[in-house]
Design a protein around this motif. Structure first.
Motif, PDB file in Angstrom:
ATOM      1  N   TRP A 188       0.871  -1.338   0.124  1.00  0.00           N
ATOM      2  CA  TRP A 188      -0.161  -0.013   0.019  1.00  0.00           C
ATOM      3  C   TRP A 188       0.945   1.248   0.012  1.00  0.00           C
ATOM      4  O   TRP A 188       0.234   2.170   0.098  1.00  0.00           O
ATOM      5  N   LEU A 189       2.058   1.131   0.059  1.00  0.00           N
ATOM      6  CA  LEU A 189       2.870   2.193   0.042  1.00  0.00           C
ATOM      7  C   LEU A 189       3.095   2.745  -1.298  1.00  0.00           C
ATOM      8  O   LEU A 189       4.199   2.165  -2.183  1.00  0.00           O
ATOM      9  N   ALA A 190       2.529   3.828  -1.994  1.00  0.00           N
ATOM     10  CA  ALA A 190       2.707   4.223  -3.410  1.00  0.00           C
ATOM     11  C   ALA A 190       3.717   5.378  -3.532  1.00  0.00           C
ATOM     12  O   ALA A 190       4.254   6.185  -2.345  1.00  0.00           O
ATOM     13  N   PRO A 191       4.526   5.727  -4.620  1.00  0.00           N
ATOM     14  CA  PRO A 191       5.250   6.638  -4.792  1.00  0.00           C
ATOM     15  C   PRO A 191       4.779   7.922  -4.406  1.00  0.00           C
ATOM     16  O   PRO A 191       3.605   8.295  -4.373  1.00  0.00           O
ATOM     17  N   ARG A 245       5.190  11.124   1.218  1.00  0.00           N
ATOM     18  CA  ARG A 245       5.282  10.390   2.232  1.00  0.00           C
ATOM     19  C   ARG A 245       6.427   9.086   2.113  1.00  0.00           C
ATOM     20  O   ARG A 245       6.980   8.751   3.042  1.00  0.00           O
ATOM     21  N   ALA A 246       6.057   8.417   1.273  1.00  0.00           N
ATOM     22  CA  ALA A 246       7.034   7.180   0.822  1.00  0.00           C
ATOM     23  C   ALA A 246       8.580   7.649   0.748  1.00  0.00           C
ATOM     24  O   ALA A 246       9.490   6.891   1.381  1.00  0.00           O
ATOM     25  N   TYR A 247       8.819   8.832   0.233  1.00  0.00           N
ATOM     26  CA  TYR A 247      10.443   9.037  -0.048  1.00  0.00           C
ATOM     27  C   TYR A 247      10.634   9.441   1.512  1.00  0.00           C
ATOM     28  O   TYR A 247      12.003   9.185   1.894  1.00  0.00           O
ATOM     29  N   GLU A 252      13.195  -2.662  -1.047  1.00  0.00           N
ATOM     30  CA  GLU A 252      12.298  -3.545  -1.944  1.00  0.00           C
ATOM     31  C   GLU A 252      10.763  -2.971  -1.983  1.00  0.00           C
ATOM     32  O   GLU A 252      10.251  -2.658  -0.914  1.00  0.00           O
ATOM     33  N   PHE A 253      10.321  -2.873  -3.001  1.00  0.00           N
ATOM     34  CA  PHE A 253       8.995  -2.115  -3.393  1.00  0.00           C
ATOM     35  C   PHE A 253       8.091  -3.322  -3.712  1.00  0.00           C
ATOM     36  O   PHE A 253       8.394  -4.146  -4.460  1.00  0.00           O
ATOM     37  N   PHE A 305       7.101   0.571 -10.451  1.00  0.00           N
ATOM     38  CA  PHE A 305       7.572   0.024 -11.545  1.00  0.00           C
ATOM     39  C   PHE A 305       7.121   0.626 -12.893  1.00  0.00           C
ATOM     40  O   PHE A 305       7.504   0.147 -13.905  1.00  0.00           O
ATOM     41  N   SER A 306       6.256   1.607 -12.617  1.00  0.00           N
ATOM     42  CA  SER A 306       5.680   2.057 -13.876  1.00  0.00           C
ATOM     43  C   SER A 306       6.616   2.847 -14.542  1.00  0.00           C
ATOM     44  O   SER A 306       7.648   3.481 -14.185  1.00  0.00           O
ATOM     45  N   GLU A 307       6.302   3.109 -15.974  1.00  0.00           N
ATOM     46  CA  GLU A 307       7.206   3.779 -17.062  1.00  0.00           C
ATOM     47  C   GLU A 307       7.776   5.152 -16.679  1.00  0.00           C
ATOM     48  O   GLU A 307       8.727   5.526 -16.794  1.00  0.00           O
TER      49      GLU A 307
END
Length: 302
Positions: A159-162, A165-167, A184-185, A191-193
């Protein structure tokens, strides 16, 4: 250039190319212990680790995800493994945004709730988290002092999206670990383009290894974001991934045909980083150690 701590692999391990260390994500998993992989005379705590270290030169300590490590255990791990054997220690669950049972916290740091209560990581007071990190660092200090601790592996939740907050969370882990971390994500957004270049640039600037994964629903993206370490974790390809019990999610046996496509990726990483850790987390009897043996043989082949 080679790591100053790189040594010859333990006797009995199939020779992978220099700098590539293959192992598993646990040597104490109950399914492995009951599988018969450990020979008679090597089935107590000391014997298991000594036997494992005679076959492989790296292991991930996943028990530290569920409870804080102890300095006593860390000293024993150093004593029971040869020079050159190294550990990746998994970060305690609350540090990476996972919930934790109250009973996993030291009694004096627990909130006044029943022991089985699930506590969200962001519900812990800041001073409690600070103290937990201090105890974590103290618990792994014997490994660090002996030159046996390569990194603290930070597995961030699905549930931790980019985003900011994640950074921020990654940065707090880096600052508090006291030793290098790897990241590790599990959220596909990383992983999106459009996102992946930003993620890789962020990790590269901070010398944090990107942890590549082999798991359903996530691309096999292997990237070198640190000149000192790259990590690949093989979680299996169970159809129960993401839905079943923990045992069902990780119950999987790799065949050589599934591992062989990773060989050129691993070798490519080894050209850009001093050490590559290849770790198997497919917990099904002896499936992880057998997969590690197969991978070692594939990497050793000309």
């Amino acid at each position: 250039m080679p790591s100053p701590h790189t040594t010859e692999p333990p006797t009995g391990q199939m020779d992978a190319p220099a700098g590539i260390l293959v192992g598993t994500c646990s040597w104490t998993d109950p399914a492995l212990v009951s599988s018969g992989w450990y020979p008679p005379g090597h089935r107590d705590a000391e014997g298991r680790l000594r036997h494992y270290a005679s076959r492989f030169s790296v292991v991930e300590t996943d028990s530290t995800y569920y409870a804080l490590p102890s300095a006593r255990n860390s000293r024993l791990w150093v004593e029971r493994t040869p020079e050159g054997f190294t550990f990746d220690v998994k970060a305690f669950a609350p540090f990476t945004g996972h919930p934790v049972r109250a009973r996993a916290l030291p009694p004096e740091l627990r909130p006044p709730v029943p022991p089985h209560t699930l506590i969200r990581a962001d519900e812990l007071p800041g001073d409690t988290t600070h103290e937990l990190w201090r105890r974590f660092r103290s618990g792994v200090e014997p490994l660090r002092a002996a030159g046996r601790l390569t990194s603290v592996l930070c597995q961030f939740p699905p549930w931790l999206a980019p985003g900011p907050r994640a950074y921020d969370l990654i940065e707090r882990c880096r600052e508090n670990a006291g030793v290098p971390i790897s990241a590790e994500f599990r959220n596909p957004g990383w992983f999106s383009e459009t996102q992946l270049p930003n993620t890789l640039a962020h990790l590269t600037r901070r010398d944090i290894p990107w942890v590549a994964v082999d798991a359903p629903g996530l691309p096999p993206a292997a990237h070198a974001t640190s000149s000192r370490l790259s990590v690949i974790r093989f979680h299996g390809r169970s159809p129960s991934w993401g839905t079943g019990s923990k045992e069902a999610r990780y119950r999987y046996r790799y065949g050589p045909d599934e591992l062989e496509p990773w060989v050129p990726r691993i070798r490519a990483l080894a050209r850009h980083t001093a050490r590559v850790h290849v770790l198997f987390n497919n917990c099904c009897a002896d499936a992880a150690v057998r997969a590690a043996e197969t991978m070692s043989a594939l990497l050793a082949a000309v």
